[in-house]
Scaffold this motif. Structure first.
Motif, PDB file in Angstrom:
ATOM      1  N   THR A 149     -50.584 -54.096   3.709  1.00 18.67           N
ATOM      2  CA  THR A 149     -49.606 -53.325   4.469  1.00 18.67           C
ATOM      3  C   THR A 149     -48.205 -53.834   4.156  1.00 18.67           C
ATOM      4  O   THR A 149     -48.005 -55.031   3.902  1.00 18.67           O
ATOM      5  CB  THR A 149     -49.851 -53.434   5.983  1.00 18.67           C
ATOM      6  N   GLU A 153     -47.261 -50.470   7.273  1.00 18.58           N
ATOM      7  CA  GLU A 153     -47.763 -49.234   6.659  1.00 18.58           C
ATOM      8  C   GLU A 153     -48.816 -49.604   5.612  1.00 18.58           C
ATOM      9  O   GLU A 153     -48.525 -50.283   4.631  1.00 18.58           O
ATOM     10  CB  GLU A 153     -46.631 -48.472   5.987  1.00 18.58           C
ATOM     11  N   GLU A 233     -45.339 -42.754  -5.140  1.00 20.64           N
ATOM     12  CA  GLU A 233     -46.034 -42.129  -4.015  1.00 20.64           C
ATOM     13  C   GLU A 233     -46.794 -43.151  -3.174  1.00 20.64           C
ATOM     14  O   GLU A 233     -47.051 -42.919  -1.981  1.00 20.64           O
ATOM     15  CB  GLU A 233     -46.989 -41.042  -4.521  1.00 20.64           C
ATOM     16  N   GLU A 236     -44.091 -44.343  -0.627  1.00 18.42           N
ATOM     17  CA  GLU A 236     -43.115 -43.392  -0.083  1.00 18.42           C
ATOM     18  C   GLU A 236     -43.089 -43.367   1.445  1.00 18.42           C
ATOM     19  O   GLU A 236     -42.081 -42.969   2.034  1.00 18.42           O
ATOM     20  CB  GLU A 236     -43.401 -41.986  -0.624  1.00 18.42           C
ATOM     21  N   ASP A 237     -44.168 -43.794   2.100  1.00 16.49           N
ATOM     22  CA  ASP A 237     -44.197 -43.789   3.561  1.00 16.49           C
ATOM     23  C   ASP A 237     -43.857 -45.145   4.175  1.00 16.49           C
ATOM     24  O   ASP A 237     -43.908 -45.314   5.398  1.00 16.49           O
ATOM     25  CB  ASP A 237     -45.582 -43.357   4.071  1.00 16.49           C
ATOM     26  N   PRO A 239     -41.772 -47.791   5.834  1.00 14.70           N
ATOM     27  CA  PRO A 239     -40.477 -47.750   6.534  1.00 14.70           C
ATOM     28  C   PRO A 239     -39.575 -48.899   6.108  1.00 14.70           C
ATOM     29  O   PRO A 239     -40.018 -49.871   5.494  1.00 14.70           O
ATOM     30  CB  PRO A 239     -40.890 -47.886   8.003  1.00 14.70           C
TER      31      PRO A 239
END
Length: 241
Positions: A149, A153, A233, A236-237, A239
């Motif tokens: 992570t 994430e 990709e 990309e999420d 934070p």
């Protein structure tokens, strides 16, 4: 009386000006030397400021990179360009990462060719890994093959992890210090990366100042020629830290 002008001197029957003419062999050698010196200077400038070739010595980046591959590294990042999560970077040993690795022997000719960039840099004092975390990121895994992570994430790293290899068997958690990066190999069980050096100064992170550049192409062997693209990709999420 006005004296007549002196007749021009010549060294042949045609009246050509005196002086030794350069023969065709001498001219060829001179032009060849100019071309070779110019090529060496250009190669040195490219290696010093733009791009450099490196040799892959280990299995830590399977299957993205294999032993014996030669990669080209963009030396403008870091610098005019930033290093990003997902980039594959070559960096100098931060200290103690390669103590057990034997340096390959080279001769004077090989050393000279390496210096000007005509032969790939030997990797006895450099490593190549993938950037997972940037300054301020919290990078972690519960271990046992669970996902890595970044800032809580979870990452789907299947785009580049070696087949049948989990994200991390080792449990870890770290906050990346300022001006540093967190790096991991694509073949996690065979990669002594940031996770294995958390007890070192910097907590396993690599100072950005030690980064030589970002690998952008596998140049050799020819049957493995291809671009090394950033899998944006995957991150990309993630934070901001």
């Amino acid at each position: 009386m006005t004296e007549p002008a002196a007749a021009p001197t010549s060294d042949d029957a045609t009246g050509a000006p005196s002086g030794r003419r350069r023969g065709p062999v001498a001219s060829f050698l001179r032009e060849t030397a100019i071309v070779l010196v110019s090529a060496l200077v250009l190669s040195w400038l490219v290696k010093t400021f733009l791009a450099q070739a490196f040799f892959i010595p280990s299995a830590s980046m399977h299957d993205t990179l294999l032993e014996g591959d030669r990669v080209l590294v963009n030396k403008l990042a870091p610098g005019p360009f930033d290093v990003h999560r997902g980039d594959i970077v070559v960096f100098a040993d931060p200290g103690g990462w390669l103590d057990q690795q034997a340096a390959p022997r080279t001769n004077v000719v090989q050393d000279a060719l390496i210096a000007v960039g005509l032969v790939p840099q030997q990797s006895e004092d450099h490593l190549i890994k993938r950037v997972i975390g940037l300054p301020g990121d919290t990078v972690a895994s519960a271990g046992g093959g669970s996902p890595v992570t970044v800032n809580d994430e979870p990452l789907d790293e299947s785009a580049y992890l070696a087949p049948s290899v989990g994200p991390s068997q080792r449990a870890f958690e770290a906050v990346v210090p300022p001006d540093s990066i967190w790096v991991m190999g694509d073949n996690r069980p065979q990669s002594a990366d940031s996770r294995a050096h958390q007890g070192d100064p910097g907590g396993g992170a690599v100072p950005i100042a030690d980064v030589v550049g970002v690998a952008f192409v596998t140049a050799w062997p020819l049957d493995r020629f291809g671009m090394l693209r950033n899998p944006g990709e995957v991150f990309e999420d993630v934070p901001a830290p």
